[in-house]
Design an enzyme around this catalytic site. Structure first.
Site, PDB file in Angstrom:
ATOM      1  N   ARG A 191     -15.534 -10.287  11.787  1.00  0.00           N
ATOM      2  CA  ARG A 191     -15.981 -10.334  13.108  1.00  0.00           C
ATOM      3  C   ARG A 191     -17.311 -11.078  13.382  1.00  0.00           C
ATOM      4  O   ARG A 191     -17.294 -11.704  14.483  1.00  0.00           O
ATOM      5  CB  ARG A 191     -16.302  -8.842  13.528  1.00  0.00           C
ATOM      6  N   ARG A 192     -18.253 -11.206  12.397  1.00  0.00           N
ATOM      7  CA  ARG A 192     -19.608 -11.864  12.705  1.00  0.00           C
ATOM      8  C   ARG A 192     -19.185 -13.381  12.656  1.00  0.00           C
ATOM      9  O   ARG A 192     -19.697 -14.190  13.331  1.00  0.00           O
ATOM     10  CB  ARG A 192     -20.524 -11.482  11.587  1.00  0.00           C
ATOM     11  N   ASN A 216      -3.285  -2.559   7.697  1.00  0.00           N
ATOM     12  CA  ASN A 216      -2.001  -2.317   6.983  1.00  0.00           C
ATOM     13  C   ASN A 216      -2.643  -1.524   5.542  1.00  0.00           C
ATOM     14  O   ASN A 216      -1.573  -0.621   5.413  1.00  0.00           O
ATOM     15  CB  ASN A 216      -1.319  -3.573   6.595  1.00  0.00           C
ATOM     16  N   GLU A 274      -3.280   1.913   6.423  1.00  0.00           N
ATOM     17  CA  GLU A 274      -2.035   2.736   6.700  1.00  0.00           C
ATOM     18  C   GLU A 274      -1.407   3.394   5.646  1.00  0.00           C
ATOM     19  O   GLU A 274      -0.753   4.367   5.874  1.00  0.00           O
ATOM     20  CB  GLU A 274      -1.354   1.858   7.664  1.00  0.00           C
ATOM     21  N   TYR A 318      -2.678  -8.124  -2.001  1.00  0.00           N
ATOM     22  CA  TYR A 318      -1.982  -8.576  -0.566  1.00  0.00           C
ATOM     23  C   TYR A 318      -3.180  -8.777   0.171  1.00  0.00           C
ATOM     24  O   TYR A 318      -3.022  -9.670   1.230  1.00  0.00           O
ATOM     25  CB  TYR A 318      -1.439  -7.055  -0.492  1.00  0.00           C
ATOM     26  N   PHE A 319      -4.205  -8.154   0.113  1.00  0.00           N
ATOM     27  CA  PHE A 319      -5.146  -8.370   1.138  1.00  0.00           C
ATOM     28  C   PHE A 319      -5.848  -9.884   1.197  1.00  0.00           C
ATOM     29  O   PHE A 319      -5.935 -10.756   2.004  1.00  0.00           O
ATOM     30  CB  PHE A 319      -6.422  -7.353   1.198  1.00  0.00           C
ATOM     31  N   GLY A 379      -4.154 -12.341  -0.244  1.00  0.00           N
ATOM     32  CA  GLY A 379      -3.130 -13.423  -0.013  1.00  0.00           C
ATOM     33  C   GLY A 379      -3.134 -13.337   1.698  1.00  0.00           C
ATOM     34  O   GLY A 379      -2.582 -14.437   2.233  1.00  0.00           O
ATOM     35  N   TYR A 380      -2.978 -12.388   2.436  1.00  0.00           N
ATOM     36  CA  TYR A 380      -2.854 -12.252   3.537  1.00  0.00           C
ATOM     37  C   TYR A 380      -3.847 -12.957   4.635  1.00  0.00           C
ATOM     38  O   TYR A 380      -3.840 -13.517   5.421  1.00  0.00           O
ATOM     39  CB  TYR A 380      -2.796 -10.709   4.263  1.00  0.00           C
ATOM     40  N   ARG A 437       1.123 -12.882   1.810  1.00  0.00           N
ATOM     41  CA  ARG A 437       1.305 -11.158   1.848  1.00  0.00           C
ATOM     42  C   ARG A 437       2.315 -10.632   1.107  1.00  0.00           C
ATOM     43  O   ARG A 437       2.210  -9.615   0.547  1.00  0.00           O
ATOM     44  CB  ARG A 437       0.869 -10.612   2.863  1.00  0.00           C
TER      45      ARG A 437
END
Length: 150
Positions: free
Chosen positions: A30-31, A55, A58, A93-94, A96-97, A104
């Site tokens: 975000r920054r 994801n 979740e 996953y994190f 890669g995405y 991912r």
């Protein structure tokens, strides 16, 4: 807490720390990309990081529930091993995405397989416990006897 659940607690703590790491990555993104809350739209690089964290968050409650049920009713050692594999797959996953949407996929499939294995362990463990407690039937002992392992 009994000594029987120390491994499950350690894997749970590691999973929580991973979730904190993912959340911090969203704050940094975000920054970096100047995307103020509550907005979730921004450059594709930000959106991938945001979606990866969402994801993972979740699926985290499902993971924790099946980790503990599997560990209590089936096998703590196998559940902890699966838990560590799941956490590692989710980290991949994190990462890669964050780089590309296609990055991912392999870790997503890996983590899904481990999660399904834990769900299978849950079902088997609960079934075996139900039979032993309520039907007074020890299926494992019966299977071992039938195979001549007793």
């Amino acid at each position: 807490m009994s000594e029987d659940s120390v491994g499950l607690a350690a894997v749970t703590l590691l999973g929580v720390l991973e979730q904190v790491y993912f959340s911090l990555q969203v704050i940094y993104a975000r920054r970096k990309f100047k995307v103020s809350p509550p907005s979730t739209a921004g450059p594709p690089a930000f959106e991938r990081i945001f979606r990866a964290q969402a994801n993972c968050s979740e699926y985290f409650p499902i993971f924790i529930i099946v980790l503990w049920i599997s560990g209590v009713f089936f096998s703590e050692a196998l559940s902890c091993l699966c838990g560590l594999l799941y956490i590692y797959a989710r980290l991949r996953y994190f990462q890669g995405y964050s780089e590309s949407a296609e990055g991912r996929l392999d870790p997503l499939y890996s983590s899904a397989r481990v999660l399904w294995l834990l769900i299978w362990f849950c079902g088997l463990g609960v079934l075996l416990s139900f039979c032993r407690v309520y039907l007074k039937l020890d299926l494992i002992k019966g299977l071992c006897a039938a195979l001549g392992l007793v």
